[in-house]
Design an enzyme around this catalytic site. Structure first.
Site, mmCIF file in Angstrom:
data_model
loop_
_atom_site.group_PDB
_atom_site.id
_atom_site.type_symbol
_atom_site.label_atom_id
_atom_site.label_comp_id
_atom_site.label_asym_id
_atom_site.label_seq_id
_atom_site.Cartn_x
_atom_site.Cartn_y
_atom_site.Cartn_z
ATOM 1 N N ARG A 18 0.825 -1.168 -0.221
ATOM 2 C CA ARG A 18 -0.430 -0.022 0.252
ATOM 3 C C ARG A 18 0.458 1.631 -0.127
ATOM 4 O O ARG A 18 1.246 1.985 -0.572
ATOM 5 C CB ARG A 18 -0.754 0.179 1.275
ATOM 6 C CG ARG A 18 -2.030 1.340 0.895
ATOM 7 C CD ARG A 18 -1.481 2.735 1.132
ATOM 8 N NE ARG A 18 -1.313 2.795 2.696
ATOM 9 C CZ ARG A 18 -1.084 3.790 3.176
ATOM 10 N NH1 ARG A 18 -0.512 4.741 2.576
ATOM 11 N NH2 ARG A 18 -0.380 3.736 3.990
ATOM 12 N N ASP A 19 1.627 1.757 0.849
ATOM 13 C CA ASP A 19 2.384 2.993 1.234
ATOM 14 C C ASP A 19 3.336 2.720 0.444
ATOM 15 O O ASP A 19 3.137 3.692 -0.630
ATOM 16 C CB ASP A 19 2.974 2.916 2.760
ATOM 17 C CG ASP A 19 2.723 4.426 3.455
ATOM 18 O OD1 ASP A 19 3.332 5.144 2.297
ATOM 19 O OD2 ASP A 19 2.843 4.477 4.604
ATOM 20 N N HIS A 210 3.021 4.733 13.224
ATOM 21 C CA HIS A 210 3.777 5.180 11.990
ATOM 22 C C HIS A 210 4.469 6.115 11.376
ATOM 23 O O HIS A 210 4.259 7.041 11.007
ATOM 24 C CB HIS A 210 2.449 4.852 11.061
ATOM 25 C CG HIS A 210 1.905 4.713 9.112
ATOM 26 N ND1 HIS A 210 1.855 4.198 8.302
ATOM 27 C CD2 HIS A 210 2.800 6.309 8.158
ATOM 28 C CE1 HIS A 210 2.316 3.797 7.054
ATOM 29 N NE2 HIS A 210 2.958 5.645 7.069
ATOM 30 N N HIS A 212 7.917 7.580 9.005
ATOM 31 C CA HIS A 212 9.044 7.182 7.663
ATOM 32 C C HIS A 212 9.882 8.084 8.258
ATOM 33 O O HIS A 212 10.289 8.673 9.208
ATOM 34 C CB HIS A 212 8.027 8.421 6.648
ATOM 35 C CG HIS A 212 6.760 7.403 6.085
ATOM 36 N ND1 HIS A 212 6.623 7.353 4.689
ATOM 37 C CD2 HIS A 212 5.795 7.320 6.626
ATOM 38 C CE1 HIS A 212 5.504 6.935 4.541
ATOM 39 N NE2 HIS A 212 5.085 6.850 5.377
ATOM 40 N N CYS A 243 3.693 9.390 0.684
ATOM 41 C CA CYS A 243 2.757 9.801 0.465
ATOM 42 C C CYS A 243 2.986 10.157 -0.858
ATOM 43 O O CYS A 243 3.380 11.495 -1.025
ATOM 44 C CB CYS A 243 1.730 10.212 1.346
ATOM 45 S SG CYS A 243 0.470 11.692 1.061
ATOM 46 N N ASN A 252 9.050 4.546 4.313
ATOM 47 C CA ASN A 252 8.818 4.158 5.965
ATOM 48 C C ASN A 252 10.059 3.726 6.558
ATOM 49 O O ASN A 252 10.905 3.312 5.855
ATOM 50 C CB ASN A 252 6.979 3.319 5.423
ATOM 51 C CG ASN A 252 5.764 3.519 4.866
ATOM 52 O OD1 ASN A 252 5.599 3.510 3.770
ATOM 53 N ND2 ASN A 252 5.145 4.214 6.357
HETATM 54 N N1 COA Z 1 -12.629 4.401 -5.447
HETATM 55 C C1 COA Z 1 -12.217 3.995 -7.094
HETATM 56 N N2 COA Z 1 -12.708 5.921 -7.388
HETATM 57 C C2 COA Z 1 -13.309 6.669 -6.526
HETATM 58 C C3 COA Z 1 -12.922 7.077 -4.870
HETATM 59 C C4 COA Z 1 -12.998 5.113 -4.304
HETATM 60 N N3 COA Z 1 -13.266 5.199 -3.459
HETATM 61 N N4 COA Z 1 -13.362 7.939 -4.851
HETATM 62 C C5 COA Z 1 -14.270 8.627 -5.683
HETATM 63 N N5 COA Z 1 -13.688 7.668 -6.847
HETATM 64 C C6 COA Z 1 -13.473 8.021 -8.267
HETATM 65 C C7 COA Z 1 -14.418 8.787 -8.179
HETATM 66 O O1 COA Z 1 -15.660 7.800 -9.636
HETATM 67 C C8 COA Z 1 -14.426 9.768 -9.588
HETATM 68 O O2 COA Z 1 -14.366 9.021 -11.109
HETATM 69 P P1 COA Z 1 -14.466 9.835 -12.781
HETATM 70 O O3 COA Z 1 -13.363 11.486 -12.953
HETATM 71 O O4 COA Z 1 -13.707 9.376 -13.209
HETATM 72 O O5 COA Z 1 -15.813 9.895 -12.151
HETATM 73 C C9 COA Z 1 -13.016 10.511 -9.880
HETATM 74 O O6 COA Z 1 -12.534 9.355 -8.191
HETATM 75 C C10 COA Z 1 -13.187 11.881 -8.644
HETATM 76 O O7 COA Z 1 -14.385 11.093 -7.433
HETATM 77 P P2 COA Z 1 -14.743 12.227 -6.601
HETATM 78 O O8 COA Z 1 -15.616 11.989 -5.622
HETATM 79 O O9 COA Z 1 -14.971 14.253 -7.120
HETATM 80 O O10 COA Z 1 -13.451 12.728 -5.631
HETATM 81 P P3 COA Z 1 -11.842 13.922 -5.613
HETATM 82 O O11 COA Z 1 -11.190 14.451 -6.842
HETATM 83 O O12 COA Z 1 -12.751 15.090 -5.609
HETATM 84 O O13 COA Z 1 -10.609 12.866 -4.461
HETATM 85 C C11 COA Z 1 -10.298 10.908 -3.468
HETATM 86 C C12 COA Z 1 -11.226 12.324 -3.962
HETATM 87 C C13 COA Z 1 -10.493 10.992 -1.812
HETATM 88 C C14 COA Z 1 -11.347 9.911 -3.833
HETATM 89 C C15 COA Z 1 -9.147 11.125 -3.711
HETATM 90 O O14 COA Z 1 -8.957 12.430 -3.491
HETATM 91 C C16 COA Z 1 -8.045 9.962 -3.610
HETATM 92 O O15 COA Z 1 -8.352 9.021 -3.930
HETATM 93 N N6 COA Z 1 -8.313 10.334 -2.962
HETATM 94 C C17 COA Z 1 -6.417 9.357 -2.132
HETATM 95 C C18 COA Z 1 -5.392 9.630 -1.617
HETATM 96 C C19 COA Z 1 -4.140 8.832 -1.036
HETATM 97 O O16 COA Z 1 -4.821 7.697 -1.020
HETATM 98 N N7 COA Z 1 -3.165 9.218 -0.983
HETATM 99 C C20 COA Z 1 -2.232 8.063 -0.135
HETATM 100 C C21 COA Z 1 -2.488 7.726 1.125
HETATM 101 S S1 COA Z 1 -2.406 8.754 2.537
HETATM 102 ZN ZN ZN Z 2 2.556 6.307 5.170
#
Ligand code: COA
Ligand code: ZN
Length: 315
Positions: A18-19, A210, A212, A243, A252
């Site tokens: 994951r990370d 956790h 790094h 991240c 990490n």
């Molecule tokens: N799984 C899969 N797809 C997802 C989702 C999820 N949990 N949540 C939203 N989406 C999709 C939406 O369907 C949309 O797709 P589209 O553009 O094809 O329609 C797109 O992602 C954006 O969705 P939206 O609700 O507008 O979210 P956003 O653009 O504001 O993004 C998050 C919000 C949270 C979904 C996004 O920022 C994210 O996944 N962040 C994770 C970051 C991460 O993992 N960081 C490292 C770990 S700490």
């Molecule tokens: Zn981390």
């Protein structure tokens, strides 16, 4: 450090798929991810954070989350975890029968906006909906507080704010809490103080640290946390990870370096270090680059070298 004694056992929680993988320059093929997780399941780690159910646009490397979760072999005794940012991710993780959902948000508003595109209040509101959706599923819920020891945009985060968020998690119905040092800003004194404050306020609530190793303080921070009674640590094979939405993020703490240190100190982890080292040494070929972990290169402290021949004291 208050107690100076160490816990009877430390729980090692592996986060490499994951990370570790989320920030890699290349997509690791799904079959390689599955094989790596299955191999890690046999090392004795307590938890494996398998993947993230996040937007594939945000983290393309983990776009195969559902496939990976479905195909891995679940070993009894190992808790299989997935990171989720929102209700949609939680529903997918529950569909994939994850044992534990790791709900992540930052205590820092700026990093939460950069990482999750939500304010902390919006994240928390979403988490309450996740708790409702998960009720009755049997899945555990862990709440992670990213940037708990400092934010790369805002700097230090007040301990009171971190503890208030932990309290909100527990009030919302989460089972356990992770304090995450997203970009390696924590120092050992700060860690000891925050862990002590957490334990004073929340007693026996399961706590994970956790860390790094971005600034070389990772294992020193582990030691500081151990001294305050912490017994669960996330770590990544090879010390890779970070991240993608935090500038300057690096790996990490390395799982094999952590297990080696604890083993040398006589603190049991239940992890087979030899197997872990084999997996760490195979990582560079899998990823196409070197790894930051040190024991995989140096060998264990006990891996002795043949003495030079013909040694004698100068007369
Ligand atoms: N799984 C899969 N797809 C997802 C989702 C999820 N949990 N949540 C939203 N989406 C999709 C939406 O369907 C949309 O797709 P589209 O553009 O094809 O329609 C797109 O992602 C954006 O969705 P939206 O609700 O507008 O979210 P956003 O653009 O504001 O993004 C998050 C919000 C949270 C979904 C996004 O920022 C994210 O996944 N962040 C994770 C970051 C991460 O993992 N960081 C490292 C770990 S700490
Ligand atoms: Zn981390």
């Amino acid at each position: 450090m208050s107690s100076g004694s160490f816990p009877a056992r430390v729980f090692i929680q592996e986060v490499v798929t994951r990370d570790g993988l989320q920030i890699e320059p290349r997509f690791l093929p799904t079959a390689d991810k599955i094989a790596l997780i299955d191999a890690l399941s046999d090392t004795g780690v307590a938890k494996i954070e398998v993947t993230s159910f996040v937007s594939p646009k945000a983290v393309p490397n983990l776009a195969d989350a559902a496939e990976v979760a479905r195909a891995i072999t679940r070993r009894p005794g190992v808790t299989y975890v997935a990171l989720v940012p929102n209700l949609r991710g939680a529903e997918a993780a529950l569909d994939a029968k994850m044992d534990e959902l790791n709900l992540v948000m930052s205590v820092s508003e700026t990093h939460n906006l950069a990482n999750m595109r939500m304010t902390p209040a919006q994240s928390l509101e979403g988490f309450r909906a996740i708790v409702a959706a998960a009720t009755g599923s049997g899945a555990r819920l862990n709440g992670s507080i990213a940037t708990a020891f400092g934010c790369p945009f805002e700097g230090a985060q007040p301990a009171g704010k971190v503890l208030a968020l932990a309290e909100a998690y527990l009030e919302a119905g989460m089972n356990s809490v992770t304090l995450a040092d997203t970009t390696g800003m924590a120092n050992p004194r700060q860690v000891a103080e925050l862990v002590a404050a957490f334990r004073k306020r929340f007693g026996g609530v399961e706590l994970t640290l956790h860390f790094h190793n971005t600034r070389g303080m990772g294992l020193a921070n582990v030691l500081a946390a151990l001294g305050e009674g912490a017994e669960r640590f996330d770590a990544s094979l090879g010390g890779i990870g970070g991240c993608p939405f935090a500038p300057g993020a690096t790996g990490n703490i390395s799982t094999e370096d952590l297990v080696h240190m604890l083993e040398e100190m006589g603190v049991p982890t239940g992890v087979d270090l030899a197997r872990l080292l084999e997996l760490a040494r195979a990582l560079p070929a899998l990823l196409g680059h070197d790894i930051p972990g040190q024991v995989a290169k140096a060998g264990r402290s006990g891996d002795l070298h043949p003495a030079p021949t013909g040694l004698k004291a100068a007369s």
